[in-house]
Enzyme design. Structure first.
Site, short mmCIF file in Angstrom:
data_model
loop_
_atom_site.label_atom_id
_atom_site.label_comp_id
_atom_site.label_asym_id
_atom_site.label_seq_id
_atom_site.Cartn_x
_atom_site.Cartn_y
_atom_site.Cartn_z
N ARG A 83 -19.26 76.19 -78.33
CA ARG A 83 -20.31 76.24 -77.61
C ARG A 83 -20.04 76.70 -76.35
O ARG A 83 -19.24 75.67 -75.57
CB ARG A 83 -21.24 74.99 -77.84
N HIS A 127 -27.30 76.87 -68.48
CA HIS A 127 -26.58 75.59 -68.32
C HIS A 127 -26.69 75.31 -66.97
O HIS A 127 -25.59 74.94 -66.50
CB HIS A 127 -25.53 75.47 -69.29
N GLU A 172 -30.48 70.99 -71.76
CA GLU A 172 -31.24 69.72 -71.24
C GLU A 172 -32.27 70.03 -70.08
O GLU A 172 -31.94 69.54 -68.66
CB GLU A 172 -30.06 68.75 -70.71
N ASN A 300 -28.18 66.42 -77.61
CA ASN A 300 -27.09 66.04 -77.03
C ASN A 300 -27.07 64.49 -76.68
O ASN A 300 -28.28 64.07 -76.61
CB ASN A 300 -27.02 66.54 -75.44
N TYR A 302 -25.37 60.86 -75.45
CA TYR A 302 -24.15 59.81 -74.93
C TYR A 302 -24.42 58.48 -75.11
O TYR A 302 -23.29 57.68 -75.31
CB TYR A 302 -24.09 60.38 -73.53
N GLU A 358 -23.83 68.53 -78.01
CA GLU A 358 -22.85 67.60 -77.49
C GLU A 358 -22.99 65.98 -77.57
O GLU A 358 -24.15 65.47 -77.96
CB GLU A 358 -23.56 67.74 -75.80
C1 GBH Z 1 -24.35 66.39 -70.29
O1 GBH Z 1 -25.59 65.80 -69.59
C2 GBH Z 1 -24.47 68.00 -69.71
O2 GBH Z 1 -25.03 68.95 -70.55
C3 GBH Z 1 -22.83 68.13 -69.38
O3 GBH Z 1 -23.09 69.58 -68.68
C4 GBH Z 1 -22.26 67.23 -68.92
O4 GBH Z 1 -20.96 67.62 -68.33
C5 GBH Z 1 -22.03 65.99 -69.88
O5 GBH Z 1 -23.36 65.76 -70.11
C6 GBH Z 1 -21.37 64.89 -69.60
O6 GBH Z 1 -21.98 64.01 -68.51
O7 GBH Z 1 -28.34 57.63 -68.56
O8 GBH Z 1 -28.19 55.43 -69.32
O9 GBH Z 1 -29.99 56.86 -70.22
C7 GBH Z 1 -25.87 64.45 -70.05
C8 GBH Z 1 -27.00 63.81 -69.42
C9 GBH Z 1 -26.23 61.61 -69.65
C10 GBH Z 1 -28.64 62.03 -70.30
C11 GBH Z 1 -26.37 60.09 -70.35
C12 GBH Z 1 -28.71 60.98 -71.03
C13 GBH Z 1 -27.92 58.80 -71.41
C14 GBH Z 1 -27.45 57.45 -70.73
N1 GBH Z 1 -27.12 62.56 -70.10
N2 GBH Z 1 -27.69 59.74 -70.60
S1 GBH Z 1 -28.74 56.86 -69.59
#
Ligand code: GBH
Length: 453
Positions: A83, A127, A172, A300, A302, A358
């Site tokens: 991707r 993006h 996003e 996505n 995290y 992601e």
């Molecule tokens: C992504 O954004 C991007 O698409 C990418 O470009 C970037 O490099 C990658 O992540 C790594 O950072 O903030 O406590 O709710 C991620 C954005 C970050 C939003 C984590 C949701 C969840 C934890 N996200 N967040 S919290």
């Protein structure tokens, strides 16, 4: 990787695809080469105080020149799909008008190179690197941006649609609208509620128009949107907290998935923005455009957040203090969040086809004396994320692919180069790539189509 006691092998469904993800501004560099136009990130990162250590993506990973080696690297890891995103201002330097054939040619060569190695391209149209020329006309606040986006999308379907069959409209929208127009922490660095409401709605409108343009192109393949997500958990068992969790979901997932699945924007969010004098500028027919059928949902994910009720900001919820170890990004290491979120979204939207576009881990481990990078925190968390994902699939979720963020360490937006997400280490001094321990872990996952966890 040898099997450890107490672990069991979790087999993924036949045909499940394994990949990695990147984005144009984060890896390409060559910001002023071959007639590329500037994007809002070029401008933003060159303003003092915007990006940590004054860094920018002028060179980044120099992928624009090293893409052939990077494709070889992907092939050596066994990636089945990749991707990436297209830099809008590389193919249309002013965001509209004449095509920059040199820029277009780069993406033609990239796609051809991937296909030669049997790697399926998954192309993200946007993006975050909006052409600065369109920002000068108001960016996402100007409704016309939706038409410009559809024209740009149609150009790519036309030029690449015989070889690219997986398209992602936006990456996003919650992040580039809220960070770009509300907190100002990302490009274009504005803080304005009214502009935020307009940016959100026009981004979603642009998504819908790009889907319409894809169907009109008659090209084969599939299209969807990628949203940022967080798995929300109640911090206690009270009914008030349960209600607060739903509000947190309204302001996050439901604000962006809802309109795509015909459920509109959540009332709670519309009311909140209206109460701040920032109503969503919805015109008749817009919600139909936005809810054009898509083929998959890009997820996505995290981390997770624990939620408590709170009325002080007018939204009805707040974050509870973290209880898990924190990653360098400041959020919790919460491997169970991926399976939990996939279960939730599967139930909420009637079992859509899902691609995890992601998921990954920030782990800043540097090379040891032997030059090896033992990023065991990343490996352990990936194991946990994948085990949770496997569980969600067992429970009936229709997940067909997983893209790890990221192929290699790159420009982490406002954090510059200080945060490493790659399974391949990038030495930003000489731009050498060195696969980390997580790369061999992931290669083995791919080879076995499953994970010991
Ligand atoms: C992504 O954004 C991007 O698409 C990418 O470009 C970037 O490099 C990658 O992540 C790594 O950072 O903030 O406590 O709710 C991620 C954005 C970050 C939003 C984590 C949701 C969840 C934890 N996200 N967040 S919290």
């Amino acid at each position: 990787m040898s099997k450890m006691p107490g672990m069991s092998f979790l087999q993924f469904p036949e045909g499940f695809q394994w990949g990695a993800a990147t984005a144009s501004y984060q890896i390409e560099g060559a910001y002023d080469e071959d007639d590329r136009g500037l994007s809002i990130w070029d401008v933003f990162s060159h303003q003092p105080g915007r990006v940590m250590n004054g860094e920018n993506g002028d060179v980044a990973c120099d992928h624009y020149h090293r893409y052939r080696d990077d494709i070889d690297l992907m092939a050596s890891l066994g990636l089945q799909t990749y991707r990436f995103s297209v830099s809008w201002s590389r193919v249309l330097p002013f965001g509209e008008g004449a095509v920059n054939e040199k820029g277009m040619d780069f993406y033609q060569r990239l796609v051809d190179g991937l296909l030669e190695k049997g790697i399926q391209p998954a192309l993200t149209l946007f993006h975050w690197d909006l052409p600065q020329a369109l920002q000068d006309k108001g960016g996402w606040v100007n409704r016309e941006v939706a038409d410009r986006f559809a024209d740009y999308a149609a150009l790519l379907y036309e030029r690449l649609g015989d070889r690219v069959t997986r398209w992602i409209t936006l990456n996003e929208p919650i992040i580039f609208t809220l960070m770009g127009y509300r907190s100002g922490g990302m490009a274009p660095g504005i803080r304005d509620m009214k502009m935020t409401a307009a940016a959100i709605h026009h981004a979603m409108l642009a998504h819908g128009r790009a889907v319409q343009a894809f169907r009109a192109s008659g090209k084969p393949g599939e299209i969807g949107i990628t949203n940022a997500n967080t798995s929300y958990e109640p911090a206690d068992d009270s009914p008030e907290t349960a209600r607060a969790v739903e509000l947190a979901r309204d302001f996050d997932s439901r604000l962006f998935h809802g309109p795509v699945y015909g459920k509109g924007y959540p009332e709670s969010v519309l009311n909140y923005y209206a109460s701040k004098g920032a109503p969503f500028p919805i015109e008749s027919g817009d919600m139909e455009t936005i809810s054009q059928a898509t083929d998959f949902l890009g997820v996505n994910l995290y981390s997770r957040r624990r939620i408590l009720p709170d009325d002080s900001r007018g939204v009805g919820f707040r974050n509870a203090p973290p209880t898990l170890p924190l990653l360098p990004m400041g959020y919790e290491a919460a491997p169970h969040a991926l399976g939990d979120y996939v279960r939730w979204v599967t139930k909420e939207y009637g079992r859509p086809r899902i691609y995890i576009t992601e998921n990954g881990v920030c782990d800043n481990t540097e090379p040891d004396q032997n030059g090896e990078i033992d990023d065991h925190v990343r490996v352990d968390l990936l194991r946990g994320f994948l085990s949770g994902l496997h569980g969600a699939i067992q429970d009936g979720a229709d997940v067909r692919a997983y893209y790890q963020w990221s192929l290699m360490d790159n420009f982490e937006w406002a954090f510059g180069y200080s945060k490493r997400f790659g399974m391949v280490y990038t030495d930003f001094g000489n731009l050498r790539r060195i696969p980390k321990r997580s790369a061999s872990f992931y290669s083995e996952v791919i080879a076995r189509n499953g994970v010991d966890a």
